[in-house]
Design a protein around this motif. Structure first.
Motif, PDB file in Angstrom:
ATOM      1  N   CYS A 122      -2.690   3.268  -6.908  1.00 60.62           N
ATOM      2  CA  CYS A 122      -3.066   2.899  -6.075  1.00 60.62           C
ATOM      3  C   CYS A 122      -4.477   4.048  -4.853  1.00 60.62           C
ATOM      4  O   CYS A 122      -4.672   4.750  -4.200  1.00 60.62           O
ATOM      5  N   ILE A 130      -1.217  -8.732  -5.945  1.00 60.84           N
ATOM      6  CA  ILE A 130      -2.669  -8.230  -5.767  1.00 60.84           C
ATOM      7  C   ILE A 130      -3.332  -9.694  -5.109  1.00 60.84           C
ATOM      8  O   ILE A 130      -4.259 -10.267  -5.946  1.00 60.84           O
ATOM      9  N   TYR A 144       0.478  -6.610   4.222  1.00 61.80           N
ATOM     10  CA  TYR A 144       0.978  -5.734   3.330  1.00 61.80           C
ATOM     11  C   TYR A 144       2.635  -5.861   4.481  1.00 61.80           C
ATOM     12  O   TYR A 144       3.444  -5.131   3.370  1.00 61.80           O
ATOM     13  N   ARG A 194      -1.612  -6.135  -2.513  1.00 61.64           N
ATOM     14  CA  ARG A 194      -2.386  -4.945  -2.152  1.00 61.64           C
ATOM     15  C   ARG A 194      -3.287  -5.375  -1.770  1.00 61.64           C
ATOM     16  O   ARG A 194      -3.414  -6.479  -2.353  1.00 61.64           O
ATOM     17  N   ASN A 245      -5.556   2.371   7.091  1.00 60.34           N
ATOM     18  CA  ASN A 245      -3.614   2.710   6.505  1.00 60.34           C
ATOM     19  C   ASN A 245      -3.118   2.598   7.232  1.00 60.34           C
ATOM     20  O   ASN A 245      -2.698   2.351   8.218  1.00 60.34           O
ATOM     21  N   ASP A 305       0.371   5.329   2.676  1.00 64.35           N
ATOM     22  CA  ASP A 305      -0.039   3.968   2.173  1.00 64.35           C
ATOM     23  C   ASP A 305      -0.882   3.152   2.135  1.00 64.35           C
ATOM     24  O   ASP A 305      -1.527   3.624   3.340  1.00 64.35           O
ATOM     25  N   GLU A 306      -1.774   3.229   1.347  1.00 64.86           N
ATOM     26  CA  GLU A 306      -3.110   2.363   1.345  1.00 64.86           C
ATOM     27  C   GLU A 306      -3.260   0.991   1.799  1.00 64.86           C
ATOM     28  O   GLU A 306      -2.288   0.106   0.518  1.00 64.86           O
ATOM     29  N   LEU A 307      -3.347   0.763   2.212  1.00 64.97           N
ATOM     30  CA  LEU A 307      -4.149  -0.802   2.861  1.00 64.97           C
ATOM     31  C   LEU A 307      -5.052  -2.039   1.333  1.00 64.97           C
ATOM     32  O   LEU A 307      -4.966  -3.235   1.478  1.00 64.97           O
ATOM     33  N   GLN A 310      -7.996  -0.948  -1.444  1.00 67.74           N
ATOM     34  CA  GLN A 310      -8.525  -0.175  -2.542  1.00 67.74           C
ATOM     35  C   GLN A 310      -9.816  -0.309  -2.990  1.00 67.74           C
ATOM     36  O   GLN A 310      -9.538  -1.461  -2.590  1.00 67.74           O
TER      37      GLN A 310
END
Length: 285
Positions: free
Chosen positions: A48, A77, A125, A130, A156, A160-162, A164
């Motif tokens: 992530c 993803i 999310y 992702r 975000n 957690d990263e929404l 990348q």
């Protein structure tokens, strides 16, 4: 007259051209460098990482690695691929929305587009998905464009990263990212790799690999011919493809099923291969 797709194929018993210039994951050759580069891309996604960077010379195989990544990426993803994105504030956001298949209204404002993207990321999310954005040819982005790209990582949810980002480009991209003005972006880069040119051994293995994939034996090029091709191309895959395509064509017209030093010399002497000229200019700049 033979069709443009035939030429030397029947003569060498091939079912397709082994050295086209278009990226083709079916011909993927896993040199040690490409294995490491691909592992870094996978690591970036699995860990992530906010931003992953892949750079390399023109024709080094960056796009082929990305296409292979896309073919193996998990269904959970959502991927948006942005090729050669350019423009100022707002325009880049339009590229992003288009890559994700999100409809654009009539002349939306920047705030409306940003809100639309944010709503989409939150929705993905919530469904356990992702979002990964891949910017190919990212060296064409301006400093302002890269800053806008960085701003996307500010969206975000807690830890957690929404979203990348994967930035793919020529060596100039590294220079852009290392610009002191890009300090905040550099801090978000969690994984990076630079694809160098192939060495002599890898070039020979690369040539034989592609001949086998195309239906040949892999022995159509002599060892010395491979060595000379490496010297002419300096190990750049795209240039190797260009030279080998001409070499097979010349072997066919000479009615010989072996590409040797003489064939390579003819290609060089006739000046049909221009790749070496671009390499010489690059080395003198």
């Amino acid at each position: 007259m033979a069709s443009s797709d035939a030429f030397y194929l029947d003569f060498f018993g091939l079912d397709r051209r082994p050295f086209t210039l278009l990226p083709d994951p079916g011909f993927m050759f896993w040199s040690p460098l490409h294995k490491r580069g691909y592992s870094v891309l996978q690591y970036g996604i699995m860990s992530c990482a906010p931003i992953t960077v892949l750079t390399g010379e023109i024709g080094a195989g960056k796009t082929t690695l990305i296409q292979h990544l896309l073919s193996e990426i998990e269904d959970s993803i959502t991927v948006g691929l942005i090729s050669n994105a350019q423009g100022g504030r707002g325009e880049l956001l339009q590229w992003v929305l288009n890559a994700l298949g999100l409809p654009l209204g009539n002349d939306p404002s920047y705030v409306q587009m940003f809100q639309q993207l944010q709503d989409f990321l939150v929705s993905e999310y919530a469904e356990g998905r992702r979002v990964v954005l891949i910017f190919d040819e990212a060296q064409n982005l301006t400093v302002e464009g890269l800053e806008e790209v960085r701003m996307l990582t500010n969206i975000n949810s807690n830890t957690d990263e929404l979203i990348q980002l994967i930035l793919v480009g020529q060596p100039e991209l590294r220079d852009l990212i290392l610009n002191p003005k890009m300090r905040q972006l550099t801090q978000r880069v969690a994984a990076s790799f630079h694809l160098e040119r192939m060495d002599e051994e890898s070039v020979e293995n690369y040539i034989r690999h592609r001949m086998k994939v195309a239906g040949g034996t892999g022995a159509e090029f002599t060892e010395r011919a491979c060595r000379q091709i490496f010297q002419q191309t300096k190990g750049v895959p795209r240039l190797v493809n260009q030279f080998c395509d001409f070499a097979l064509l010349y072997a066919w017209t000479n009615e010989t099923k072996m590409v040797d030093e003489e064939i390579v010399g003819q290609v060089v002497k006739d000046g049909v291969y221009f790749g070496g000229n671009s390499l010489e200019r690059e080395m003198t700049i």
